[in-house]
Write a protein that holds these residues in place. Sequence first.
Motif, PDB file in Angstrom:
ATOM      1  N   VAL A  45       0.748  -1.034   0.048  1.00 53.93           N
ATOM      2  CA  VAL A  45      -0.033   0.056   0.166  1.00 53.93           C
ATOM      3  C   VAL A  45       0.938   1.258  -0.036  1.00 53.93           C
ATOM      4  O   VAL A  45       0.554   2.153  -0.872  1.00 53.93           O
ATOM      5  CB  VAL A  45      -0.999   0.125   1.246  1.00 53.93           C
ATOM      6  CG1 VAL A  45      -1.841   1.341   1.180  1.00 53.93           C
ATOM      7  CG2 VAL A  45      -2.079  -1.188   0.962  1.00 53.93           C
ATOM      8  N   GLN A  53      -0.930   9.463  -5.659  1.00 52.68           N
ATOM      9  CA  GLN A  53      -1.931   9.857  -4.513  1.00 52.68           C
ATOM     10  C   GLN A  53      -2.349  11.062  -4.801  1.00 52.68           C
ATOM     11  O   GLN A  53      -1.742  12.077  -5.552  1.00 52.68           O
ATOM     12  CB  GLN A  53      -1.429   9.694  -3.187  1.00 52.68           C
ATOM     13  CG  GLN A  53      -0.266  10.702  -2.772  1.00 52.68           C
ATOM     14  CD  GLN A  53       0.224  10.245  -1.411  1.00 52.68           C
ATOM     15  OE1 GLN A  53      -0.619  10.411  -0.523  1.00 52.68           O
ATOM     16  NE2 GLN A  53       1.498  10.368  -1.065  1.00 52.68           N
ATOM     17  N   LEU A  57      -9.482   3.659  -3.628  1.00 55.73           N
ATOM     18  CA  LEU A  57      -9.079   2.508  -2.740  1.00 55.73           C
ATOM     19  C   LEU A  57      -9.196   1.091  -3.715  1.00 55.73           C
ATOM     20  O   LEU A  57      -8.470   0.343  -3.631  1.00 55.73           O
ATOM     21  CB  LEU A  57     -10.147   2.334  -1.733  1.00 55.73           C
ATOM     22  CG  LEU A  57      -9.665   1.183  -0.705  1.00 55.73           C
ATOM     23  CD1 LEU A  57      -9.920   1.565   0.822  1.00 55.73           C
ATOM     24  CD2 LEU A  57     -10.477  -0.108  -0.973  1.00 55.73           C
ATOM     25  N   HIS A  68     -10.653  -5.898  -2.659  1.00 50.76           N
ATOM     26  CA  HIS A  68     -11.058  -4.689  -2.001  1.00 50.76           C
ATOM     27  C   HIS A  68     -11.047  -4.711  -0.658  1.00 50.76           C
ATOM     28  O   HIS A  68     -10.622  -3.708  -0.008  1.00 50.76           O
ATOM     29  CB  HIS A  68     -12.332  -4.188  -2.825  1.00 50.76           C
ATOM     30  CG  HIS A  68     -12.872  -2.948  -2.293  1.00 50.76           C
ATOM     31  ND1 HIS A  68     -13.719  -2.553  -1.289  1.00 50.76           N
ATOM     32  CD2 HIS A  68     -12.706  -1.543  -2.817  1.00 50.76           C
ATOM     33  CE1 HIS A  68     -13.953  -1.368  -0.963  1.00 50.76           C
ATOM     34  NE2 HIS A  68     -13.516  -0.797  -2.091  1.00 50.76           N
ATOM     35  N   VAL A  71      -7.757  -4.410   1.015  1.00 59.17           N
ATOM     36  CA  VAL A  71      -6.949  -3.340   0.997  1.00 59.17           C
ATOM     37  C   VAL A  71      -7.921  -2.415   1.822  1.00 59.17           C
ATOM     38  O   VAL A  71      -7.207  -1.437   2.743  1.00 59.17           O
ATOM     39  CB  VAL A  71      -7.191  -2.553  -0.494  1.00 59.17           C
ATOM     40  CG1 VAL A  71      -6.791  -1.052  -0.506  1.00 59.17           C
ATOM     41  CG2 VAL A  71      -6.213  -3.440  -1.459  1.00 59.17           C
ATOM     42  N   SER A  72      -9.130  -2.430   1.885  1.00 57.81           N
ATOM     43  CA  SER A  72     -10.097  -1.610   2.886  1.00 57.81           C
ATOM     44  C   SER A  72      -9.719  -1.878   4.278  1.00 57.81           C
ATOM     45  O   SER A  72      -9.467  -0.818   5.205  1.00 57.81           O
ATOM     46  CB  SER A  72     -11.399  -1.834   2.791  1.00 57.81           C
ATOM     47  OG  SER A  72     -12.379  -1.163   3.761  1.00 57.81           O
ATOM     48  N   VAL A  75      -6.174  -0.280   4.938  1.00 61.94           N
ATOM     49  CA  VAL A  75      -6.188   1.075   4.953  1.00 61.94           C
ATOM     50  C   VAL A  75      -6.696   1.740   6.258  1.00 61.94           C
ATOM     51  O   VAL A  75      -6.635   2.744   6.815  1.00 61.94           O
ATOM     52  CB  VAL A  75      -6.955   1.749   3.625  1.00 61.94           C
ATOM     53  CG1 VAL A  75      -7.800   3.202   3.930  1.00 61.94           C
ATOM     54  CG2 VAL A  75      -6.191   1.769   2.312  1.00 61.94           C
ATOM     55  N   ARG A  79      -5.176   4.214   8.711  1.00 59.01           N
ATOM     56  CA  ARG A  79      -6.058   5.326   9.009  1.00 59.01           C
ATOM     57  C   ARG A  79      -5.829   5.414  10.719  1.00 59.01           C
ATOM     58  O   ARG A  79      -5.554   6.658  11.031  1.00 59.01           O
ATOM     59  CB  ARG A  79      -7.276   5.476   8.380  1.00 59.01           C
ATOM     60  CG  ARG A  79      -7.780   6.608   8.675  1.00 59.01           C
ATOM     61  CD  ARG A  79      -9.336   7.055   7.911  1.00 59.01           C
ATOM     62  NE  ARG A  79     -10.126   5.887   8.233  1.00 59.01           N
ATOM     63  CZ  ARG A  79     -10.681   5.002   7.697  1.00 59.01           C
ATOM     64  NH1 ARG A  79     -10.608   4.943   6.343  1.00 59.01           N
ATOM     65  NH2 ARG A  79     -11.745   4.168   8.079  1.00 59.01           N
ATOM     66  N   THR A  86      -8.670   9.127   4.417  1.00 63.44           N
ATOM     67  CA  THR A  86      -9.357   8.850   3.028  1.00 63.44           C
ATOM     68  C   THR A  86     -10.149  10.066   3.117  1.00 63.44           C
ATOM     69  O   THR A  86     -10.731  10.889   3.991  1.00 63.44           O
ATOM     70  CB  THR A  86     -10.271   7.588   3.282  1.00 63.44           C
ATOM     71  OG1 THR A  86     -10.900   7.622   4.711  1.00 63.44           O
ATOM     72  CG2 THR A  86      -9.079   6.321   3.094  1.00 63.44           C
ATOM     73  N   ARG A  95     -16.952   5.916  -3.622  1.00 65.78           N
ATOM     74  CA  ARG A  95     -15.369   5.512  -3.902  1.00 65.78           C
ATOM     75  C   ARG A  95     -14.654   6.164  -2.957  1.00 65.78           C
ATOM     76  O   ARG A  95     -14.754   7.423  -2.837  1.00 65.78           O
ATOM     77  CB  ARG A  95     -14.762   5.700  -5.389  1.00 65.78           C
ATOM     78  CG  ARG A  95     -15.651   4.808  -6.173  1.00 65.78           C
ATOM     79  CD  ARG A  95     -15.171   4.945  -7.690  1.00 65.78           C
ATOM     80  NE  ARG A  95     -13.803   4.675  -7.745  1.00 65.78           N
ATOM     81  CZ  ARG A  95     -13.121   4.717  -9.027  1.00 65.78           C
ATOM     82  NH1 ARG A  95     -14.100   4.967 -10.152  1.00 65.78           N
ATOM     83  NH2 ARG A  95     -11.826   4.490  -9.113  1.00 65.78           N
ATOM     84  N   GLN A  96     -13.649   5.720  -2.386  1.00 73.10           N
ATOM     85  CA  GLN A  96     -12.741   6.409  -1.316  1.00 73.10           C
ATOM     86  C   GLN A  96     -11.504   6.656  -2.032  1.00 73.10           C
ATOM     87  O   GLN A  96     -10.885   5.819  -2.623  1.00 73.10           O
ATOM     88  CB  GLN A  96     -12.613   5.518  -0.065  1.00 73.10           C
ATOM     89  CG  GLN A  96     -13.894   5.489   0.660  1.00 73.10           C
ATOM     90  CD  GLN A  96     -14.276   6.851   1.531  1.00 73.10           C
ATOM     91  OE1 GLN A  96     -13.261   7.377   2.170  1.00 73.10           O
ATOM     92  NE2 GLN A  96     -15.511   7.401   1.201  1.00 73.10           N
ATOM     93  N   VAL A  98      -7.596   7.563  -1.141  1.00 71.23           N
ATOM     94  CA  VAL A  98      -6.648   7.216  -0.137  1.00 71.23           C
ATOM     95  C   VAL A  98      -5.274   8.126  -0.369  1.00 71.23           C
ATOM     96  O   VAL A  98      -4.891   8.117  -1.528  1.00 71.23           O
ATOM     97  CB  VAL A  98      -6.273   5.758  -0.082  1.00 71.23           C
ATOM     98  CG1 VAL A  98      -5.291   5.403   1.152  1.00 71.23           C
ATOM     99  CG2 VAL A  98      -7.310   4.900   0.138  1.00 71.23           C
TER     100      VAL A  98
END
Length: 166
Positions: A45, A53, A57, A68, A71-72, A75, A79, A86, A95-96, A98
């Motif tokens: 990541v 960037q 995501l 997904h 990764v979520s 993240v 975070r 995000t 959609r987020q 990052v």
Amino acid sequence: MSFYSSLGFLVFGSRLRRLSEYFLAEVNKVYEQAGIPFDASWFPVFYVLSRQQPIPLIDIADTLEISHSAVSQMVTSLRKKGLVKTAPCPDDGRRQLVMLTKKGTALLQQVQPIWTAITGAMEQLTDAHKQSRQLLEAIAQVEQQVQQAPLSERINAVLVKTQATT
């Protein structure tokens, strides 16, 4: 001959996992010795974020070829540590996006020299034997083959063929 090498392909995945776990532990040891609060599992990541960037995501998941959801979770963990933030994507609020925080950017600056050193050390390691230099290419070939036909299908085909001959 060791137990694992005597079993050949039967424990191929186990040997790769053991080697992967060894490499990750050794790299984590380097981060720890350098006083850098970074975990090798964050590398994919962070690397993607070092190149682009903010990034959606879902694009991170696609780039890393993982779910997904995985990764979520990563993240979310990053975070909570204050390393990424995000924001909703302006084009699509579902959609987020990052991006690294200031703390994450500072950490990235600390780890990048280690990434360079890892590459150098691995090149030294694989220079010891000609076949070792071919390792990445061989892994890439196996990855391509299992994308064309999953291992489970191949195993079942061998089972069917074996059962047909008995």
